[in-house]
Scaffold this motif. Structure first.
Motif, mmCIF file in Angstrom:
data_model
loop_
_atom_site.group_PDB
_atom_site.id
_atom_site.type_symbol
_atom_site.label_atom_id
_atom_site.label_comp_id
_atom_site.label_asym_id
_atom_site.label_seq_id
_atom_site.Cartn_x
_atom_site.Cartn_y
_atom_site.Cartn_z
ATOM 1 N N ASP A 85 0.829 -1.357 0.026
ATOM 2 C CA ASP A 85 0.042 -0.078 -0.059
ATOM 3 C C ASP A 85 0.758 1.243 0.008
ATOM 4 N N TYR A 86 1.822 1.280 0.796
ATOM 5 C CA TYR A 86 2.908 2.429 0.851
ATOM 6 C C TYR A 86 4.342 1.753 1.083
ATOM 7 N N ALA A 87 5.185 2.690 0.465
ATOM 8 C CA ALA A 87 6.647 2.380 0.948
ATOM 9 C C ALA A 87 7.368 3.879 0.690
ATOM 10 N N PRO A 88 8.119 4.300 1.627
ATOM 11 C CA PRO A 88 8.774 5.662 1.625
ATOM 12 C C PRO A 88 9.868 5.510 0.572
ATOM 13 N N ALA A 89 10.040 6.813 -0.068
ATOM 14 C CA ALA A 89 11.142 7.016 -1.102
ATOM 15 C C ALA A 89 12.131 7.623 -0.841
ATOM 16 N N PHE A 90 12.294 7.997 0.694
ATOM 17 C CA PHE A 90 13.479 8.480 1.089
ATOM 18 C C PHE A 90 14.424 7.501 1.872
ATOM 19 N N GLN A 91 15.778 7.374 1.059
ATOM 20 C CA GLN A 91 16.547 6.198 1.353
ATOM 21 C C GLN A 91 15.980 4.883 1.103
#
Length: 448
Positions: A85-91
């Motif tokens: 559903d969601y994954a961070p794009a920072f690092q």
């Protein structure tokens, strides 16, 4: 208004509290007194709250290029949200964002091959402006901070976008905006170009105003010029023949970046992937959104030249090359929607379809010439505008009345000022064009 519509409106007002939602770019008081709600969509049509089929003459808001609720896109979204559903794009990252970036660069002219994801056209524009200024800084030309927009330009609603934009009503309420911005003149001239078919012949010399601006400010202070290849939201203003080529040449002459805002023209609207492809003019950055996901999930992007990306990778003075980004940059669900959308465009040949339909679209639009109040008709690809003579002292009223009457007849159009703008989904059929133009003709004949 027909009695059945009046009854449906009264029932809606009784069961739904409309007041808490402060609607964007909307006459809230007028709308909430006489609401127009859409409750379903399929293909070329919306379904209204009173059960009527509404032919979509605007691709939603210039964005539903492949038509509504297309199963491949719907299924891709459903599968992705159930898996990730969601994954961070920072690092961190997830596969589909990288896949989408790679596929997106297959649609652009050679050399535009790196993608920075945002969540809207407004965010894409502000991102592009920041990249442009930062690029000059990391290459040792930090004095290049000035931005050049254009009168009547629309670049979203962020402070950067309204600063380089040139629609006065979007600017006047919000203070001094971003400093160091100047504007080119717009290209719209009814005296010379009324009822042009395709690109107008007069006006390429207006690009040379950039030379005057450079002389005023000095090239060493200017980071970028941003224009819409075709100005959409201000009323479909077309670039004169040779205009964009001149802008490119002047930018090259002075080392100024050229940004194309293709939030509207991207993804087939002109019968090619981007206006950059259509005109054969390659900018340094392209802003896109809307048709990237067919309007299903918010997403925007900035596509940049290899040289710009490499400059950051080689010259940045920090481990993080660009201190910019969004919580939802490259969101998994939006990426899945984007991949499915780009695949659908290719599988169904929708860009080529738009190019084939363009001559028929042009003839249909220009058949409205000579009707009451019509002072201009213009077109390019599958986009068009009918400009109306305004009522003295009551600007926008006549076109908005046309919008309301078209909706009553089962056709959705868009108005800006006294201009009717049309941009149907690329799946439009000849019968839909006939219905759209016939309804508009009837309304124009009846307008006071």
């Amino acid at each position: 208004m027909p009695e059945t519509m009046k009854k449906a409106v009264l029932e809606l007002q009784a069961e739904l509290n409309l007041e808490p939602f402060w609607m964007p770019f909307t006459a809230n008081r007028q709308f909430k007194a006489n609401p127009r709600l859409l409750v379903a969509a399929q293909g070329m049509h919306y379904t209204s709250h009173d059960g009527r089929q509404i032919l979509d003459g605007t691709a939603g808001l210039w964005c539903v290029n492949a038509g509504h609720c297309r199963p491949p896109i719907v299924e891709a979204i459903q599968q992705q949200v159930a898996q990730l559903d969601y994954a961070p794009a920072f690092q961190m990252g997830h596969p589909k964002a990288f896949e989408l970036a790679e596929q997106l660069t297959q649609f652009t002219p050679p050399g535009l091959d790196h993608v920075f994801f945002a969540n809207s056209g407004s965010e894409a524009v502000d991102t592009a402006l920041k990249i442009a200024i930062a690029y000059h800084r990391v290459r040792g030309q930090g004095s290049r901070q000035r931005l050049i927009g254009r009168e009547r330009g629309y670049h979203g609603v962020g402070f950067g976008g309204i600063s380089v934009g040139g629609i006065s009503s979007n600017r006047k309420y919000f203070g001094s905006l971003v400093s160091g911005v100047d504007h080119l003149p717009h290209t719209h001239n009814l005296e010379h170009n009324a009822f042009s078919r395709g690109l107008p012949q007069w006006g390429s010399h207006l690009a040379e105003e950039l030379e005057r601006i450079v002389a005023l400010h000095d090239a060493s202070t200017i980071a970028a010029v941003i224009v819409e290849p075709v100005a959409g939201s201000t009323g479909v203003l077309l670039p004169p023949v040779g205009y964009l080529e001149k802008l490119r040449a002047i930018c090259d002459k002075y080392g100024i970046l050229l940004i194309f805002d293709e939030v509207i023209t991207g993804f087939g609207r002109l019968g090619s992937p981007f206006a950059a492809n259509y005109f054969g003019v390659v900018p340094d950055l392209i802003c896109c959104a809307k048709g990237l996901t067919n309007g299903t999930i918010p997403m925007g992007a900035v596509i940049v030249k290899q040289e710009i990306y490499n400059t950051f990778m080689e010259s940045a003075d920090s481990a993080i090359e660009l201190f910019h980004g969004y919580t939802y940059s490259g969101h998994p669900v939006a990426s899945a929607a984007g991949l499915a959308t780009l695949n659908l465009y290719q599988q169904e040949g929708l860009f080529e379809r738009a190019a084939c339909l363009a001559p028929l679209w042009e003839e249909a639009l220009h058949s409205l010439k000579g009707l009451p109040h019509v002072i201009d008709v213009r077109n390019l690809g599958l986009v068009g505008a009918v400009e109306l003579e305004g009522i003295p002292g009551r600007p926008t009223v006549r076109a908005f009345e046309a919008f309301l009457r078209c909706y009553e007849r089962g056709v959705l159009i868009r108005t800006t000022g006294d201009i009717i703008a049309l941009s149907p989904p690329l799946i439009i059929e000849e019968t839909h064009i006939e219905q759209l133009i016939a309804s508009l003709r009837q309304v124009l004949q009846e307008l006071p």
